[in-house]
Design an enzyme around this catalytic site. Structure first.
Site, short mmCIF file in Angstrom:
data_model
loop_
_atom_site.label_atom_id
_atom_site.label_comp_id
_atom_site.label_asym_id
_atom_site.label_seq_id
_atom_site.Cartn_x
_atom_site.Cartn_y
_atom_site.Cartn_z
N LYS A 233 25.77 110.29 7.30
CA LYS A 233 25.91 110.34 8.75
C LYS A 233 26.92 109.31 9.25
CE LYS A 233 21.14 112.04 9.36
NZ LYS A 233 21.27 113.32 10.08
N LYS B 298 21.73 118.22 22.14
CA LYS B 298 21.05 117.57 23.27
C LYS B 298 22.05 116.78 24.11
CE LYS B 298 17.06 117.52 20.29
NZ LYS B 298 16.39 116.80 19.19
N HIS C 177 17.42 123.54 4.90
CA HIS C 177 17.89 122.53 5.86
C HIS C 177 18.79 121.48 5.25
CE1 HIS C 177 15.23 123.65 9.25
NE2 HIS C 177 14.40 124.02 8.30
N THR D 294 20.95 118.56 15.65
CA THR D 294 20.41 119.10 16.90
C THR D 294 20.59 118.06 18.01
OG1 THR D 294 18.25 118.39 16.05
CG2 THR D 294 18.73 120.75 16.01
N LYS E 33 20.13 108.65 15.17
CA LYS E 33 19.69 109.58 14.13
C LYS E 33 19.21 108.73 12.96
CE LYS E 33 23.97 111.29 14.34
NZ LYS E 33 23.92 112.74 14.42
#
Ligand code: 26V
Length: 800
Positions: free
Chosen positions: A543, A649, A356, A645, A537
């Site tokens: 990020k 969504k 991951h 993910t 997140k």
């Protein structure tokens, strides 16, 4: 009862069940019951209806001798359970009618439930979606995890700074678990290995008991149910009475203390790996308990250990349970007398490994001395596995291997003990082959496969977005929840202005609800007609929440410089926690809050720009924010986000994405169409190129007047007037390092945001794009992902 669709009860049936539980389980009458009592009574009434399909599924698996999947994960980020269970059983409407008929508020009762937050972020939430999809597809299986007493910490802000508090979800009764005192195994640590008659015997010096707690996981329409089995640590001996009587009170309680700490708390740092002994013990505790349970069940079925791979598929969710290979070999060799060669062959056939992350600082490596002291026998077996791998692969380069530089590399260990290794998006899988395990990929061609992540449409559309769900069903009929490709049937309707209006109305209803919640919780008034621009997140440099806030500052500056111009009103919404020890991430949180304070108080800006950052982002908050979002921020440095993910969504719920070519963004853009996605930024290979210029940051900043202005304002203390030097370190880092290339992508990001404004100013265009996103997201159902695991990795079939 056999495995079939459950028959939905009437509201009246449910009302009687709820009242019965209120009276006999909770010991309350309706006049004196609290919200908590009502929530419990409702939970038990719904739980009663899961038990039968759950038994039926378990029985059928036994009778048909089916292969089972075992999903080993240190994290399951479940969220609330009650409403999700009600939805899957097809009785939300009846339950709501029953609750409201007794004068209770449905939302108050449902929202009384604490989140089960047994995970940090993406990896844990994926495990929860996969459990639900396995149940929906009728894939017989178990999830194995740890029943942490305290889930992910709670976050609040004090003066804009993150403050952590322990989470305490088990302080109330947990109606979704069943304690199984009879399912308990002794787990050992430390001690010594002795050779007795040529056989290794491990004599641990510490032991704890792993006790099982089972949670049913019910699939769509209640047609199948699996079990999530979470292990709780108990002392093997309660108390050393002899020591106590000698007055040695602390030592007398030692076994109890060890057991209590083992399953006490979830490690909250998913970004930097630290070689903590307790973490290693937790990993072994989960893995050993699971393997004992798997072997016991296999033997109870009357099968031979040689046939384990025909009946058992074990999936390792990242390397955290990667001690499974050595542990399985140990069980087969030391406890059942099998040869090492046969044991490792069986282990490899049973095991699969999902990677991951590519971030080097997050890859697990354990110091040999630590592994050797906590798990002495396993350390021997790890060396043996490494030697076996070299012997069977004589071409293996000298620098490749499991044990290198006095460390055990868990990625390599997981790779060579698994028959399949998978990445979680097409790009990520390519990078695993090219950068992470190139030599092992050459030695084992075909072992690395891709399984792009997915999300469950039951929770992430049907449950959390009733307005859009209703419109979808009215437009294309039922059945899309379990066959998400059916959403394609929406496409022709996108040209219908009436449908687009309805789509916009559904979004507007969700935005109204969110605006009310923000007014209530934050005391900030936002305009529901403004664009809701959301980044939620974990806070991490890769990020790039920093890039977002830098652009926000530039936008604020522009409005102030040119207040007459026409701007699309925006609300910038942030959500997320930083690992408690991650100082840079905490600094970014504080900067966002500081900027929010200044911008939100600026009368010149008014409704044109607002910044909100509700504290304590979690699954339940995601369920509020995502259905109300117009714009989804997926702006990681290319090559760093394995999949994402949240990106899925948002797009499924009709938000448009502004994003880089990273993780699953690449595939989302392919599916929804490049014209319905706001792309910007360097690609993964351009990022690698760019970093070769040691002055890339300075060069990029000098290319952008806007960025220079922004950094200047921060450095001058415009957002920290009480402490002007507060962000000097951050600004210095921007000029001199900027490893994640915020500067290099800044202008491209700003230009993409201008494009977003242009599209938002044209409602016809915007809603066409938004509806097409929803219509084309079928591929990202976790049902598709699990079907891929079943056929390509696990070799299992649906029992339905
Ligand atoms: C590492 C560690 C290190 C030891 C302490 C606890 C801990 C917990 C988690 C991790 C690894 C986290 C990796 C992770 O969450 N990866 C995310 O996985 C998502 C599901 O595949 C994926 O969508 C995200 O892109 C990826 O960042």
């Amino acid at each position: 009862m056999t495995v079939k669709d459950v028959i939905a009860p009437s509201a009246d049936d449910l009302r009687q069940d709820i009242l019965r539980h209120l009276t006999f389980t909770m010991g309350k009458d309706a006049d004196h019951a609290s919200v908590y009592d009502w929530r419990m009574a409702l939970s038990f009434a719904i739980r009663d209806r899961i038990v039968e399909p759950w038994f039926a599924a378990t029985k059928q698996t036994w009778e048909q001798g089916r292969k089972r999947v075992y999903y080993l994960s240190m994290e399951f980020l479940i969220g609330r359970i009650l409403e999700d269970a009600a939805i899957n059983l097809g009785l939300r409407a009846a339950a709501r009618e029953a609750i409201e008929g007794m004068g209770q508020s449905w939302s108050a009762v449902v929202e009384d439930e604490p989140d089960a937050a047994l995970g940090n972020g993406g990896l844990g939430r994926l495990a929860a979606c996969y459990m639900e999809s396995m149940a929906t597809l009728g894939c017989p299986g178990y999830g194995y995890g740890i029943r942490y007493e305290h889930g992910l910490f709670k976050q609040r802000f004090e003066g804009g700074r993150q403050v952590e508090a322990p989470e305490d979800w088990l302080k109330q009764r947990h109606p979704w678990e069943f304690e199984r005192p009879e399912a308990a195994y002794e787990i050992g640590f430390k001690g010594a290995v002795e050779m007795r008659a040529g056989k290794a015997v491990w004599i641990p010096s510490e032991t704890v008991l792993a006790e099982a707690f089972d949670m049913p996981v019910i699939g769509w329409k209640g047609r199948w149910a699996n079990t999530l089995r979470l292990w709780s640590a108990k002392p093997t001996t309660m108390f050393d009475l002899a020591r106590f009587n000698h007055g040695d009170y602390a030592a007398a309680a030692e076994p109890e203390a060890l057991a209590r700490t083992l399953s006490r708390v979830l490690y909250p740092d998913d970004t930097t790996y630290q070689g903590k002994e307790l973490r290693l013990k937790q990993e072994y505790f989960l893995t050993a308990a699971a393997l004992h349970d798997i072997i016991r069940r296999h033997l109870a079925g009357g099968y031979r250990l040689e046939d384990l791979p025909a009946h058992v598929a074990i999936q390792m969710n990242d390397t955290h349970p990667a001690i499974a290979g050595p542990e399985l070999v140990r069980i087969l060799v030391d406890l059942y007398g099998m040869s090492f060669e046969q044991a490792i062959e069986i282990a490899v056939k049973c095991l699969g490994y999902t990677n991951h992350t590519l971030l080097p600082e997050a890859l697990e490596r354990w110091a040999c001395y630590l592994m050797g002291s906590v798990l002495p026998r396993h350390m021997q077996i790890i060396e043996q596995i490494d030697a076996w791998h070299l012997k069977t692969n004589p071409n293996r380069p000298h620098y490749v291997g499991v044990v290198k530089h006095q460390e055990v590399r868990m990625g390599e260990l997981a790779f060579i003990t698994a028959h399949k290794v998978n990445g979680v998006s097409a790009l990520h899988t390519k990078l695993i082959k090219q950068n992470l395990f190139p030599e092992l990929d050459t030695l084992h061609p075909g072992r690395i496969v891709n399984q792009t992540n997915g999300i469950t449409p039951r929770r992430w559309l049907r449950m959390s977005n009733p307005a859009l769900s209703r419109l979808i069903t009215e437009t294309i009929g039922e059945g899309w929840e379990a066959d998400l490709d059916k959403l394609r049937a929406l496409e022709p309707h996108v040209e219908d202005p009436g449908f687009r209006d309805d789509f916009a109305d559904a979004k507007r209803r969700n935005k109204d609800a969110l605006a009310n919640w923000i007014a209530r919780e934050q005391g900030i008034k936002i305009d529901p007609a403004a664009m809701f621009d959301v980044q939620i997140k974990r806070i991490h440099e890769y990020k790039r929440q920093l890039l977002n806030i830098l652009q926000t500052i530039a936008q604020w500056h522009e409005i102030r410089e040119n207040p007459q111009a026409d701007y699309q009103p925006r609300v910038k919404i942030f959500g997320g926690k930083a690992a408690p020890g991650y100082q840079t991430a905490k600094e970014i949180i504080r900067l966002i809050n500081d900027v929010a304070t200044v911008v939100n108080a600026d009368p010149l800006v008014g409704d044109r720009l607002r910044i909100v950052y509700p504290a304590n982002y979690n699954v339940s908050m995601a369920e509020r924010l995502i259905p109300a979002a117009d714009l989804s921020e997926q702006i990681s440095t290319a090559g760093k986000e394995a999949s994402g993910t949240g990106n899925m969504k948002f797009a499924l719920n009709g938000a448009l994405t502004i994003g880089t070519l990273d993780g699953a963004n690449v595939e989302i853009r392919e599916e929804v169409g490049a014209e319905n996605f706001f792309l910007f930024g360097l690609t993964a290979s351009e990022v690698m190129e760019r970093r070769k210029d040691p002055e890339h940051a300075r060069h990029a900043i000098l290319q952008s007047q806007a960025l220079q202005d922004v950094l200047q304002m921060i450095a001058e203390g415009r957002f920290s007037p009480d402490e002007p030097t507060r962000y000097h370190g951050l600004v210095h880092n921007m000029w001199h390092s900027d490893y994640f290339l915020c500067a290099s992508d800044f202008e491209a990001y700003r230009a993409a945001q201008v494009e977003v404004d242009r599209a938002f100013a044209d409602p016809e265009r915007w809603w066409r794009m938004a509806a097409l996103n929803t219509a084309r997201m079928g591929f990202f159902s976790s049902d598709r992902a699990i079907q891929g695991y079943m056929t390509e990795i696990w070799g299992t079939e649906s029992a339905l």
